[in-house]
Design a protein around this motif. Structure first.
Motif, PDB file in Angstrom:
ATOM      1  N   SER A  17       0.821  -1.209   0.000  1.00 44.50           N
ATOM      2  CA  SER A  17       0.000   0.000   0.000  1.00 44.50           C
ATOM      3  C   SER A  17       0.858   1.263   0.000  1.00 44.50           C
ATOM      4  CB  SER A  17      -0.920   0.000   1.218  1.00 44.50           C
ATOM      5  OG  SER A  17      -1.642   1.193   1.292  1.00 44.50           O
ATOM      6  N   ARG A  18       1.983   1.216   0.685  1.00 45.86           N
ATOM      7  CA  ARG A  18       2.847   2.392   0.745  1.00 45.86           C
ATOM      8  C   ARG A  18       3.998   2.305  -0.245  1.00 45.86           C
ATOM      9  NH1 ARG A  18       7.479   2.163   3.543  1.00 45.86           N
ATOM     10  NH2 ARG A  18       7.465   4.336   4.171  1.00 45.86           N
ATOM     11  N   ALA A  19       3.969   1.289  -1.120  1.00 46.15           N
ATOM     12  CA  ALA A  19       4.972   1.102  -2.173  1.00 46.15           C
ATOM     13  C   ALA A  19       6.386   0.980  -1.612  1.00 46.15           C
ATOM     14  CB  ALA A  19       4.888   2.216  -3.218  1.00 46.15           C
ATOM     15  N   ASP A  20       6.530   0.232  -0.519  1.00 37.31           N
ATOM     16  CA  ASP A  20       7.832  -0.018   0.099  1.00 37.31           C
ATOM     17  C   ASP A  20       8.312  -1.386  -0.378  1.00 37.31           C
ATOM     18  OD1 ASP A  20       9.993  -0.625   1.783  1.00 37.31           O
ATOM     19  OD2 ASP A  20       9.105   0.447   3.473  1.00 37.31           O
ATOM     20  N   THR A  21       9.068  -1.381  -1.454  1.00 34.82           N
ATOM     21  CA  THR A  21       9.496  -2.623  -2.095  1.00 34.82           C
ATOM     22  C   THR A  21      10.346  -3.488  -1.172  1.00 34.82           C
ATOM     23  OG1 THR A  21       9.488  -1.454  -4.197  1.00 34.82           O
ATOM     24  CG2 THR A  21      10.599  -3.570  -4.155  1.00 34.82           C
ATOM     25  N   THR A  22      11.274  -2.868  -0.453  1.00 31.36           N
ATOM     26  CA  THR A  22      12.171  -3.624   0.425  1.00 31.36           C
ATOM     27  C   THR A  22      11.386  -4.367   1.502  1.00 31.36           C
ATOM     28  OG1 THR A  22      13.879  -1.969   0.054  1.00 31.36           O
ATOM     29  CG2 THR A  22      14.183  -3.447   1.922  1.00 31.36           C
ATOM     30  N   ALA A  23      10.466  -3.670   2.160  1.00 31.09           N
ATOM     31  CA  ALA A  23       9.662  -4.301   3.210  1.00 31.09           C
ATOM     32  C   ALA A  23       8.715  -5.333   2.621  1.00 31.09           C
ATOM     33  CB  ALA A  23       8.882  -3.247   3.992  1.00 31.09           C
ATOM     34  N   ALA A  24       8.172  -5.071   1.423  1.00 35.33           N
ATOM     35  CA  ALA A  24       7.259  -6.023   0.786  1.00 35.33           C
ATOM     36  C   ALA A  24       7.986  -7.324   0.448  1.00 35.33           C
ATOM     37  CB  ALA A  24       6.641  -5.411  -0.469  1.00 35.33           C
ATOM     38  N   ILE A  25       9.187  -7.208  -0.090  1.00 37.68           N
ATOM     39  CA  ILE A  25       9.969  -8.411  -0.422  1.00 37.68           C
ATOM     40  C   ILE A  25      10.300  -9.203   0.838  1.00 37.68           C
ATOM     41  CG2 ILE A  25      12.224  -9.205  -1.272  1.00 37.68           C
ATOM     42  CD1 ILE A  25      12.031  -6.899  -3.359  1.00 37.68           C
ATOM     43  N   LEU A  26      10.727  -8.499   1.883  1.00 33.63           N
ATOM     44  CA  LEU A  26      11.040  -9.168   3.153  1.00 33.63           C
ATOM     45  C   LEU A  26       9.802  -9.877   3.704  1.00 33.63           C
ATOM     46  CD1 LEU A  26      12.893  -9.841   5.535  1.00 33.63           C
ATOM     47  CD2 LEU A  26      12.375  -7.560   6.458  1.00 33.63           C
ATOM     48  N   ALA A  27       8.664  -9.199   3.702  1.00 34.94           N
ATOM     49  CA  ALA A  27       7.427  -9.807   4.217  1.00 34.94           C
ATOM     50  C   ALA A  27       7.033 -11.030   3.390  1.00 34.94           C
ATOM     51  CB  ALA A  27       6.303  -8.771   4.224  1.00 34.94           C
ATOM     52  N   ALA A  28       7.158 -10.932   2.068  1.00 33.19           N
ATOM     53  CA  ALA A  28       6.816 -12.070   1.200  1.00 33.19           C
ATOM     54  C   ALA A  28       7.754 -13.249   1.457  1.00 33.19           C
ATOM     55  CB  ALA A  28       6.866 -11.650  -0.263  1.00 33.19           C
ATOM     56  N   GLN A  29       9.028 -12.968   1.653  1.00 33.97           N
ATOM     57  CA  GLN A  29       9.988 -14.037   1.956  1.00 33.97           C
ATOM     58  C   GLN A  29       9.656 -14.710   3.284  1.00 33.97           C
ATOM     59  OE1 GLN A  29      13.654 -11.839   1.763  1.00 33.97           O
ATOM     60  NE2 GLN A  29      13.979 -12.310  -0.408  1.00 33.97           N
ATOM     61  N   ARG A  30       9.280 -13.912   4.281  1.00 34.07           N
ATOM     62  CA  ARG A  30       8.928 -14.489   5.578  1.00 34.07           C
ATOM     63  C   ARG A  30       7.647 -15.300   5.476  1.00 34.07           C
ATOM     64  NH1 ARG A  30      12.741 -15.969   6.785  1.00 34.07           N
ATOM     65  NH2 ARG A  30      11.721 -16.758   8.645  1.00 34.07           N
ATOM     66  N   MET A  31       6.682 -14.832   4.678  1.00 33.84           N
ATOM     67  CA  MET A  31       5.458 -15.623   4.471  1.00 33.84           C
ATOM     68  C   MET A  31       5.808 -16.984   3.875  1.00 33.84           C
ATOM     69  SD  MET A  31       2.459 -13.137   3.049  1.00 33.84           S
ATOM     70  CE  MET A  31       1.263 -14.475   3.034  1.00 33.84           C
ATOM     71  N   ASP A  32       6.669 -16.967   2.851  1.00 34.56           N
ATOM     72  CA  ASP A  32       7.080 -18.221   2.207  1.00 34.56           C
ATOM     73  C   ASP A  32       7.786 -19.144   3.191  1.00 34.56           C
ATOM     74  OD1 ASP A  32       6.027 -17.349  -0.200  1.00 34.56           O
ATOM     75  OD2 ASP A  32       7.972 -16.780  -1.058  1.00 34.56           O
ATOM     76  N   ALA A  33       8.676 -18.587   4.007  1.00 37.86           N
ATOM     77  CA  ALA A  33       9.426 -19.401   4.968  1.00 37.86           C
ATOM     78  C   ALA A  33       8.498 -20.042   5.992  1.00 37.86           C
ATOM     79  CB  ALA A  33      10.486 -18.550   5.667  1.00 37.86           C
ATOM     80  N   HIS A  34       7.539 -19.269   6.489  1.00 41.57           N
ATOM     81  CA  HIS A  34       6.632 -19.820   7.498  1.00 41.57           C
ATOM     82  C   HIS A  34       5.615 -20.772   6.866  1.00 41.57           C
ATOM     83  CE1 HIS A  34       8.434 -17.581  10.696  1.00 41.57           C
ATOM     84  NE2 HIS A  34       8.342 -16.473   9.983  1.00 41.57           N
TER      85      HIS A  34
END
Length: 145
Positions: free
Chosen positions: A114-131
């Motif tokens: 929503s805030r177009a923060d690519t770095t945080a979005a990638i990190l969050a997506a990676q953590r979703m995948d890991a969990h």
């Protein structure tokens, strides 16, 4: 017939509250509110990551914790997140922690997008995948939070 309005119009930019304090709205911009939300979700994800790391450290969780702490610090203007893990006690089951982490990462991903923060979005997506992978390994599927 009708009494005239005796209070100032709310269109003038300031609002008088019941306590008599004058304040201007909005207090924060939308971007500032999204930064606060994202920092909160990432800090909560960091706390769960620390709980997962404490009994069984791993390089993936260690790296994730460092990256999460960096992002929270960036979003909070350089203030480092408070980190503490309660040793022993009534610790939730690892599966429940992975489910919670997956849910928090999903929330962080939505706000980061929503805030177009690519770095945080990638990190969050990676953590979703890991969990999600950890849950699949345990024979469960990740639930939407």
């Amino acid at each position: 017939m009708y009494e005239p309005i005796r209070t100032p119009s709310s269109r003038k930019g300031s609002v008088h509250t019941r306590a008599g304090i004058t304040s201007d709205f909005p207090h924060r911009t939308r971007e500032e509110e999204l930064d606060i939300q994202l920092a909160g979700h990432l800090a909560a994800l960091l706390a769960v990551t620390d709980e997962l790391r404490e009994p069984a450290p791993s390089a993936d969780l260690d790296n994730a914790a460092v990256r999460l702490a960096q992002q929270v610090s960036r979003l909070r203007g350089g203030r480092t997140p408070v980190r503490s893990v309660t040793p022993g006690g009534d610790r939730p089951h690892r599966t429940a922690l992975h489910e919670r982490a997956h849910s928090l990462a999903g929330r962080a991903l939505v706000v980061a997008a929503s805030r177009a923060d690519t770095t945080a979005a990638i990190l969050a997506a990676q953590r979703m995948d890991a969990h999600a992978a950890a849950l699949a390994e345990a024979g469960l599927t990740a639930t939407a939070g």
